[in-house]
Design a protein around this motif. Structure first.
Motif, PDB file in Angstrom:
ATOM      1  N   ALA A  20       0.827  -1.207   0.000  1.00 42.42           N
ATOM      2  CA  ALA A  20       0.000   0.000   0.000  1.00 42.42           C
ATOM      3  C   ALA A  20       0.863   1.260   0.000  1.00 42.42           C
ATOM      4  O   ALA A  20       0.582   2.229  -0.726  1.00 42.42           O
ATOM      5  CB  ALA A  20      -0.935  -0.007   1.207  1.00 42.42           C
ATOM      6  N   GLU A  23       2.335   1.693  -3.572  1.00 38.94           N
ATOM      7  CA  GLU A  23       1.358   2.051  -4.600  1.00 38.94           C
ATOM      8  C   GLU A  23       0.824   3.474  -4.397  1.00 38.94           C
ATOM      9  O   GLU A  23       0.677   4.238  -5.357  1.00 38.94           O
ATOM     10  CB  GLU A  23       0.198   1.058  -4.586  1.00 38.94           C
ATOM     11  CG  GLU A  23       0.574  -0.357  -5.015  1.00 38.94           C
ATOM     12  CD  GLU A  23       0.800  -0.489  -6.510  1.00 38.94           C
ATOM     13  OE1 GLU A  23       0.555   0.490  -7.250  1.00 38.94           O
ATOM     14  OE2 GLU A  23       1.236  -1.577  -6.940  1.00 38.94           O
ATOM     15  N   LEU A  24       0.524   3.838  -3.160  1.00 37.94           N
ATOM     16  CA  LEU A  24       0.031   5.185  -2.910  1.00 37.94           C
ATOM     17  C   LEU A  24       1.106   6.222  -3.206  1.00 37.94           C
ATOM     18  O   LEU A  24       0.836   7.265  -3.821  1.00 37.94           O
ATOM     19  CB  LEU A  24      -0.451   5.311  -1.467  1.00 37.94           C
ATOM     20  CG  LEU A  24      -1.727   4.532  -1.120  1.00 37.94           C
ATOM     21  CD1 LEU A  24      -1.982   4.573   0.382  1.00 37.94           C
ATOM     22  CD2 LEU A  24      -2.929   5.078  -1.871  1.00 37.94           C
ATOM     23  N   LEU A 165      -8.511   0.383  -0.332  1.00 40.57           N
ATOM     24  CA  LEU A 165      -7.262   0.161  -1.046  1.00 40.57           C
ATOM     25  C   LEU A 165      -7.571  -0.426  -2.419  1.00 40.57           C
ATOM     26  O   LEU A 165      -8.729  -0.606  -2.789  1.00 40.57           O
ATOM     27  CB  LEU A 165      -6.349  -0.765  -0.236  1.00 40.57           C
ATOM     28  CG  LEU A 165      -5.910  -0.233   1.127  1.00 40.57           C
ATOM     29  CD1 LEU A 165      -5.028  -1.261   1.841  1.00 40.57           C
ATOM     30  CD2 LEU A 165      -5.186   1.107   1.008  1.00 40.57           C
ATOM     31  N   GLY A 166      -6.531  -0.717  -3.184  1.00 39.09           N
ATOM     32  CA  GLY A 166      -6.727  -1.213  -4.544  1.00 39.09           C
ATOM     33  C   GLY A 166      -5.876  -2.434  -4.822  1.00 39.09           C
ATOM     34  O   GLY A 166      -5.240  -3.002  -3.934  1.00 39.09           O
ATOM     35  N   ASP A 168      -3.392  -4.154  -8.232  1.00 38.69           N
ATOM     36  CA  ASP A 168      -2.828  -4.034  -9.577  1.00 38.69           C
ATOM     37  C   ASP A 168      -3.468  -5.107 -10.451  1.00 38.69           C
ATOM     38  O   ASP A 168      -3.092  -6.283 -10.392  1.00 38.69           O
ATOM     39  CB  ASP A 168      -1.312  -4.204  -9.519  1.00 38.69           C
ATOM     40  CG  ASP A 168      -0.624  -3.913 -10.839  1.00 38.69           C
ATOM     41  OD1 ASP A 168      -1.252  -4.132 -11.897  1.00 38.69           O
ATOM     42  OD2 ASP A 168       0.544  -3.488 -10.825  1.00 38.69           O
ATOM     43  N   SER A 341      -9.349  -0.412  -7.561  1.00 33.09           N
ATOM     44  CA  SER A 341      -8.152  -0.050  -8.324  1.00 33.09           C
ATOM     45  C   SER A 341      -7.295   0.893  -7.500  1.00 33.09           C
ATOM     46  O   SER A 341      -7.794   1.654  -6.659  1.00 33.09           O
ATOM     47  CB  SER A 341      -8.534   0.630  -9.644  1.00 33.09           C
ATOM     48  OG  SER A 341      -9.035   1.942  -9.408  1.00 33.09           O
ATOM     49  N   TRP A 342      -5.997   0.864  -7.765  1.00 29.41           N
ATOM     50  CA  TRP A 342      -5.112   1.791  -7.063  1.00 29.41           C
ATOM     51  C   TRP A 342      -5.363   3.226  -7.514  1.00 29.41           C
ATOM     52  O   TRP A 342      -5.184   4.164  -6.732  1.00 29.41           O
ATOM     53  CB  TRP A 342      -3.657   1.404  -7.268  1.00 29.41           C
ATOM     54  CG  TRP A 342      -3.224   0.281  -6.382  1.00 29.41           C
ATOM     55  CD1 TRP A 342      -2.774  -0.951  -6.752  1.00 29.41           C
ATOM     56  CD2 TRP A 342      -3.213   0.289  -4.942  1.00 29.41           C
ATOM     57  NE1 TRP A 342      -2.492  -1.716  -5.644  1.00 29.41           N
ATOM     58  CE2 TRP A 342      -2.746  -0.985  -4.522  1.00 29.41           C
ATOM     59  CE3 TRP A 342      -3.550   1.236  -3.981  1.00 29.41           C
ATOM     60  CZ2 TRP A 342      -2.613  -1.320  -3.181  1.00 29.41           C
ATOM     61  CZ3 TRP A 342      -3.424   0.899  -2.640  1.00 29.41           C
ATOM     62  CH2 TRP A 342      -2.958  -0.361  -2.247  1.00 29.41           C
ATOM     63  N   SER A 345      -8.042   4.474  -5.351  1.00 29.86           N
ATOM     64  CA  SER A 345      -7.536   4.628  -3.988  1.00 29.86           C
ATOM     65  C   SER A 345      -6.676   5.882  -3.858  1.00 29.86           C
ATOM     66  O   SER A 345      -6.840   6.673  -2.916  1.00 29.86           O
ATOM     67  CB  SER A 345      -6.728   3.393  -3.588  1.00 29.86           C
ATOM     68  OG  SER A 345      -6.370   3.446  -2.231  1.00 29.86           O
TER      69      SER A 345
END
Length: 355
Positions: A20, A23-24, A165-166, A168, A341-342, A345
């Motif tokens: 997380a 990705e964020l 959250l998301g 991939d 999906s990210w 998010s």
């Protein structure tokens, strides 16, 4: 915006939190912001990453956690924050780092706490006072599921928001099925179960082993692959003696993890205190249905693409057999994951940071 993110309990073998954060951060960077990440480690260092600069400060190992560290030197954190002069901070530890909320408020810096764990599940007697302190300390508390938000809403905290959250959806997809992985872990006539989890007490990984034993007692020719490391590994290996269980350790290769999840028939997520369950969502994106603990937040995530049960082996075995009997199970799993999906998010978190 300069967004400084602070987190403890992050190691090279961390799972959902580490994903997380990466990705964020990458999403913030792509949106034109300046993300920084402060985490504990053995020595002080700075490195560049695809999600912005990662600043490591010396941490102390928490006994019994299998190597997790926390930053205890507040002065070192303050010096880094004063040097960066952030517009916003985003904190992923509401114990030893809660003081950063006051630091931010005194300087007019916006602050967000992200709730990645349930104190109501982990520390019931202390949950309400600690959650009140967290809600008072930060401008906003972000919860990734309504289940996670419930412990704050119960105490009347007014500053709670929900941002899932998301996953991939390219990295984790059904077409990553790998015959070589299948041949290595199971025969053609066998059911391949997988649990992808840190091997620690709060995750209850022994329930996956017990579910396998029950399925085999019923005549189901099932095998189990365990992906993950943690302080309970030796105990689990003893518990699994005589059963077809493969301990794969922590999979650093994300492509290998994606292949494993897409190749399995059913994934097990037995932790009762999960506030989101990113590994379970990655299994769904891979087309693999999930059996999870009914007491966790995973019911919100997996929906009709899996089953939520109470923790005894018979219930897990029933759910696995039920899912194996559904011809549409893989399509249902993938369609469910496509709701997360990210990109969504990241947009949700940036909306919080912009208010």
């Amino acid at each position: 915006m300069k967004i400084v993110r602070l987190a403890n309990f992050v190691t090279a073998t961390s799972g959902g939190l580490r994903t997380a954060l990466a990705e964020l951060g990458a999403g913030y960077l792509a949106a034109g912001h300046e993300p920084f990440l402060i985490v504990p480690g053995s020595i002080a260092s700075v490195r560049e990453s695809e999600s912005g600069p990662v600043i490591t400060l010396p941490g102390r190992i928490v006994p019994g956690t299998g190597g997790y560290q926390v930053i205890t030197a507040r002065g070192a954190v303050r010096r880094v924050l004063e040097q960066i002069r952030p517009d916003r901070i985003e904190v992923s530890d509401r114990s030893t780092l809660r003081w950063t909320g006051r630091w931010a408020r005194e300087r007019g810096v916006g602050s967000v706490m992200v709730s990645h764990e349930s104190l109501a599940a982990l520390l019931p007697p202390l949950a309400d006072p600690l959650n009140r302190a967290t809600a008072r300390a930060y401008d906003t508390v972000v919860c990734t599921t309504n289940w996670a938000a419930a412990e704050f809403r119960r105490i009347g905290a007014p500053n709670i928001t929900h941002v899932p959250l998301g996953v991939d959806l390219d990295r984790f997809a059904p077409d990553h099925f790998d015959q070589a992985t299948r041949d290595r872990l199971a025969r053609p006539d066998q059911v391949l179960l997988v649990v992808c989890s840190r091997l620690s007490i709060e995750k209850r990984p022994h329930r996956a082993v017990d579910a396998l034993a029950e399925l085999r007692r019923r005549g189901v020719n099932a095998v189990l692959a365990v992906a993950g490391e943690g302080p309970l590994r030796a105990r689990l290996e003893r518990r699994a003696a005589g059963l077809p269980v493969r301990f794969l350790g922590h999979l650093t290769d994300r492509a290998g993890l994606a292949a494993l999840l897409a190749t399995a028939d059913v994934a097990l997520a037995p932790g009762p205190a999960e506030t989101f369950g990113l590994a379970a969502l990655e299994a769904l994106a891979s087309g693999t249905p999930v059996v999870a603990d009914r007491r966790s937040a995973l019911g919100e995530v997996i929906g009709p693409a899996g089953r939520c049960v109470f923790g005894h082996p018979g219930a897990y075995a029933d759910a696995v057999q039920d899912l194996l009997g559904r011809d549409d199970r893989r399509d249902l799993a993938r369609r469910r994951a496509e709701r997360f999906s990210w990109a969504a998010s990241v947009a949700g978190f940036l909306k919080v940071h912009s208010t």
